[in-house]
Each structure stands twice: as C-alpha cells, then as structure tokens.
Design an enzyme around this catalytic site. Structure first.
Site, PDB file in Angstrom:
ATOM      1  N   GLY A  73       0.840  -1.264   0.088  1.00 20.10           N
ATOM      2  CA  GLY A  73      -0.141  -0.044   0.170  1.00 20.10           C
ATOM      3  C   GLY A  73       0.803   1.434  -0.124  1.00 20.10           C
ATOM      4  CG  ASN A 153      -5.779   3.869   8.611  1.00 21.17           C
ATOM      5  OD1 ASN A 153      -6.331   4.852   7.976  1.00 21.17           O
ATOM      6  ND2 ASN A 153      -4.453   3.916   9.320  1.00 21.17           N
ATOM      7  CD  GLN A 183      -7.314  -0.754   7.280  1.00 19.36           C
ATOM      8  OE1 GLN A 183      -8.071  -1.583   7.651  1.00 19.36           O
ATOM      9  NE2 GLN A 183      -6.193  -0.792   7.562  1.00 19.36           N
ATOM     10  CG  HIS A 205      -0.191  -6.646   5.088  1.00 18.44           C
ATOM     11  ND1 HIS A 205      -0.218  -6.298   6.321  1.00 18.44           N
ATOM     12  CD2 HIS A 205       0.368  -5.611   4.273  1.00 18.44           C
ATOM     13  CE1 HIS A 205      -0.036  -4.897   6.313  1.00 18.44           C
ATOM     14  NE2 HIS A 205       0.458  -4.462   5.053  1.00 18.44           N
ATOM     15  CB  THR A 241      12.881  -9.180  -9.811  1.00 19.07           C
ATOM     16  OG1 THR A 241      14.195  -9.023 -10.560  1.00 19.07           O
ATOM     17  CG2 THR A 241      12.629 -10.736 -10.316  1.00 19.07           C
ATOM     18  CB  CYS A 329       1.835   3.926  10.619  1.00 20.52           C
ATOM     19  SG  CYS A 329       0.868   2.452   9.650  1.00 20.52           S
TER      20      CYS A 329
HETATM   21  C1  PLP Z   1      -1.856  -0.659   5.477  1.00 20.39           C
HETATM   22  C2  PLP Z   1      -2.296   0.547   4.980  1.00 20.39           C
HETATM   23  C3  PLP Z   1      -1.328   1.282   4.116  1.00 20.39           C
HETATM   24  C4  PLP Z   1       0.137   0.714   3.999  1.00 20.39           C
HETATM   25  O1  PLP Z   1       0.267  -0.464   3.241  1.00 20.39           O
HETATM   26  P1  PLP Z   1       1.324  -1.497   3.326  1.00 20.39           P
HETATM   27  O2  PLP Z   1       1.068  -2.661   2.403  1.00 20.39           O
HETATM   28  O3  PLP Z   1       1.523  -2.059   4.798  1.00 20.39           O
HETATM   29  O4  PLP Z   1       2.609  -0.615   2.888  1.00 20.39           O
HETATM   30  C5  PLP Z   1      -1.855   2.242   3.322  1.00 20.39           C
HETATM   31  N1  PLP Z   1      -2.949   2.728   3.594  1.00 20.39           N
HETATM   32  C6  PLP Z   1      -3.680   2.022   4.302  1.00 20.39           C
HETATM   33  C7  PLP Z   1      -5.195   2.845   4.253  1.00 20.39           C
HETATM   34  C8  PLP Z   1      -3.399   1.149   5.133  1.00 20.39           C
HETATM   35  O5  PLP Z   1      -4.323   0.452   5.859  1.00 20.39           O
END
Ligand code: PLP
Length: 387
Positions: A73, A153, A183, A205, A241, A329
């Site tokens: 993300g 989030n 999310q 994830h 890659t 975060c």
């Molecule tokens: C988790 C998340 C991200 C970051 O994604 P990653 O794959 O952990 O880099 C960005 N935006 C939102 C809304 C998220 O919930």
C-alpha cells in the site's frame, strides 16, 4: 486455565489464509522463474503474473492491463501521488487530499509541498466524512489530483467515492481521482467504473494474503510517470523483479475474500455491533467514527475517558487481547492521532482511545472474552488515574 488469545489488530495486518499459502508454495520450490526470462521457467512465471492480474482486476471491474504490482500500500500510494503530479505538473501544481489520510499519503503530500506543490487538506465532520462542499470550493484549474482514503484505517468511515470522484471530474476531465482502498478492499463495494476512479491502491496483507505485495490500479490513459527506475518491469511503471509468489498469494486472497465478502461482512458486522454495544455500557465511553452503516464492518474505536489508550492496550495485551491505539504506523509517535483530532477530539480524548479491528476469523467466544475482561481493566486503570 491458559489465557485466550484474541487478535483484534486486523487493521494493522491479518493472518494469511492457509489456502493462500498452499497456492504460493510451488512458486518458491518449482516454478521459481523470473517472469522477465524468455525460457520455459520465465514464461511459466509470466503466465501466472498475468493470471493473478486478471483475478485482481475482476474483483475491481478493471482491465488486466490496468493493474501493476508494487511492494504494498505504501508504495502504491507513493507512486499514485508522485507519479501523477510529476507527470502533470505542467498543467498545475495543486493537490487536494484530506486530514484523515494514512501516513503513506500524508507524508507524500508533505514531501510534495517541499518540492513546490500546493496541497489542500479537506476537513471532515465528526464522523469522519469528507466535506464535499469544501472540495467543490477548493478545486480549481490548477488542481491535478484529488486523493482520498476510502475506508479509514482508524475510525472505519467509508467515504462516498462516487460523489467525490464526480465532483473532481465535473471540474475537469484531466483532474485525476485516487483512492487508498487498503482497508475497504473486499469489505465494501469497489467498482472502478461505477465509482469513476482513475487510480486505486490496494494491498495483500490486509486481506489475508502475504505481506510485501500490493497493487495500483491505473485507469487506461492516465498520465503517470514511474517513480522507481531500473530494468523496466511492469511496462516501465515499476522496475524490479516481480514478486511472483506474492502475486499468486495476493490474487488467491483477493479471489477468496471477494467471493465470500457478503458472508464475511455480515458476520463481522454482527460481532462489531455486539462489542460496541457492550463496551458502551461502561461509563464515560464513546464511539469514535460513524454510528451508522457507512463504517467498516471490522472497525471499533472507543474513547475511554481518563485512561491512557496505551496503558489500556498494555493491560489487554497481558490478557492475550491484542488491540492498538490509532494506527500501527503512528504508535511510535507520541502525537495524538491526526484522524481523531480531525473529527474533533481533544488531544487527551485522542490519547484515551483504543482501536479494535476484527476479521472473518474472529469468533463469538473471543468477543465474549473481551466483554468479560475489559470492564475490570478499565475500572482498575480509572482507580489508578490521578485525573
Ligand atoms: C496498511 C495501509 C497502508 C500501507 O500498506 P502497506 O502494504 O503496509 O505498505 C496504506 N494505507 C492504508 C489505508 C492502510 O491501511
């Protein structure tokens, strides 16, 4: 008796589906080729990359060629923002986003401000809904990109993307609309055609797939430049890659969780509402974020007066209940959550808040365990509190 373990931090990351892991295994052990290679092993890998893109595109009503793989993300958000504004900076230097974005967007726009772009941060109401009138007022001939989060989030607010995108496109066809849907993906409707989206960020994830892989939907014709340079992978848009096993896992997670979405949403909504109802019976608590339907089915965020959210999370942790304050975060920072302050909470209220995010794996029994343990912990912390 051994403590139960209740994982209520699915907004940070989720358990990988066992079936997803099984699908990935051959791409480590047998089909380990590089999709850029021209021999059989390379072709095999290239084929599965295309198949994975098709699968993910189908869940969004997008075209296969409109999907590019990234590391997640954060990278998709960075590419969407920096890639489009740099490619269109001859048209204007104005970007519009909101006060409740994920840091992957907010820190990108902060950086872009230093590079000479002008950024407007839209306000939200007390439930976290973006001020549409303000968007209409702020958008102008200099605006090249509007970027808003879809499902928040921290507080779970689901924005009306269609209306926001329409306001954006009514103003000018060449103003792009990006949304961060990490999310909301598989938790509420996403349709790039119906919602009129130009760019969309998703990752694996958060939907029971492996970490380290995400995607950016880029509508055909959108003018964007790459942000990472190298061997020219992904038609030059994202060198490096390809993460083949990750793509396979992401696609399988997308397919499974997309197909089962209605059932999962119903189940999560029921447990969410039960937990909220029981927690609000504790005195001096209030729900942060939307009260109605436009809330992510797995999101609970509560303000507990006169308690430190961090302390509460710590005590819950000892009972095997894993929750978080704000977003994972921002937990390294002492600042109150920018999302909670944007919806009008004081710094103290923001720091007294706790986020619990369930998943399709969360059970009735687990929720009952939380309901049993939480009131005592809150009482103990309040008895200790000097406030
Ligand atoms: C988790 C998340 C991200 C970051 O994604 P990653 O794959 O952990 O880099 C960005 N935006 C939102 C809304 C998220 O919930």
């Amino acid at each position: 008796m051994k403590n139960m373990e209740v994982y209520l931090d699915n907004g940070s990351t989720t358990k990988t589906d066992a079936e997803v892991l099984e699908k990935m295994k051959p791409y480590f052990l047998e089909k380990y080729g590089n999709p850029a290679s021209l021999h059989k092993k390379g072709k095999e890998a290239k084929t599965v990359i295309n198949k994975s893109k098709r699968t993910i595109a189908d869940t969004l009503n997008a075209g296969k060629k409109e999907i590019i793989f990234t590391s997640g993300g954060t990278e998709s958000d960075n590419l969407a923002l920096k890639g489009t504004v740099y490619a269109n900076r001859d048209k204007g230097k104005h970007i519009i986003t909101t006060k409740i974005e994920h840091d992957a967007v907010l820190k990108s726009t902060k950086w872009l401000e230093k590079q000479g772009f002008k950024v407007t941060y839209l306000d939200v109401d007390e439930e976290g809904f973006i001020d549409q009138e303000q968007l209409k007022e702020e958008i102008n001939e200099e605006t090249i990109l509007v970027s808003t989060i879809h499902g928040n989030n921290e507080i779970g607010t689901i924005q009306d993307l269609k209306t926001l995108a329409e306001i954006t496109h009514d103003y000018g066809e060449n103003t792009y609309f990006h949304t961060d849907a990490c999310q909301s993906y598989t938790k509420t409707e996403i349709d790039v055609e119906k919602q009129d989206l130009d760019l969309l960020t998703i990752n694996s994830h958060k939907i029971h797939g492996p970490k380290g892989i995400g995607a950016l939907y880029i509508k055909k014709g959108v003018k964007i430049q790459p942000w990472q340079h190298g061997g020219g992978h992904e038609r030059g848009m994202r060198s490096g890659t390809l993460n083949v096993h990750g793509a396979v896992g992401f696609a399988e997670a997308a397919k499974r969780n997309y197909e089962d979405r209605e059932e999962n949403i119903d189940k999560m909504t029921e447990l969410r509402d039960k937990l909220i109802k029981e927690i609000l019976k504790i005195k001096n608590t209030k729900l942060n974020g939307p009260k109605g339907e436009k809330r992510l089915s797995n999101n609970i965020n509560i303000c507990f007066d006169n308690i430190e959210g961090e302390a509460l999370a710590g005590y819950l942790n000892r009972k095997g209940i894993y929750a978080s304050t704000g977003s994972a975060c921002s937990s390294l920072e002492l600042e109150p959550s920018h999302v909670l302050t944007a919806i009008g909470l004081t710094a103290q209220e923001a720091n007294s808040s706790l986020r619990m995010t369930t998943s399709k794996y969360t059970t009735q029994k687990e929720i009952e365990y939380v309901i049993k343990e939480l009131p005592d912990i809150v009482k103990r912390l309040r008895d200790m509190s000097p406030l």
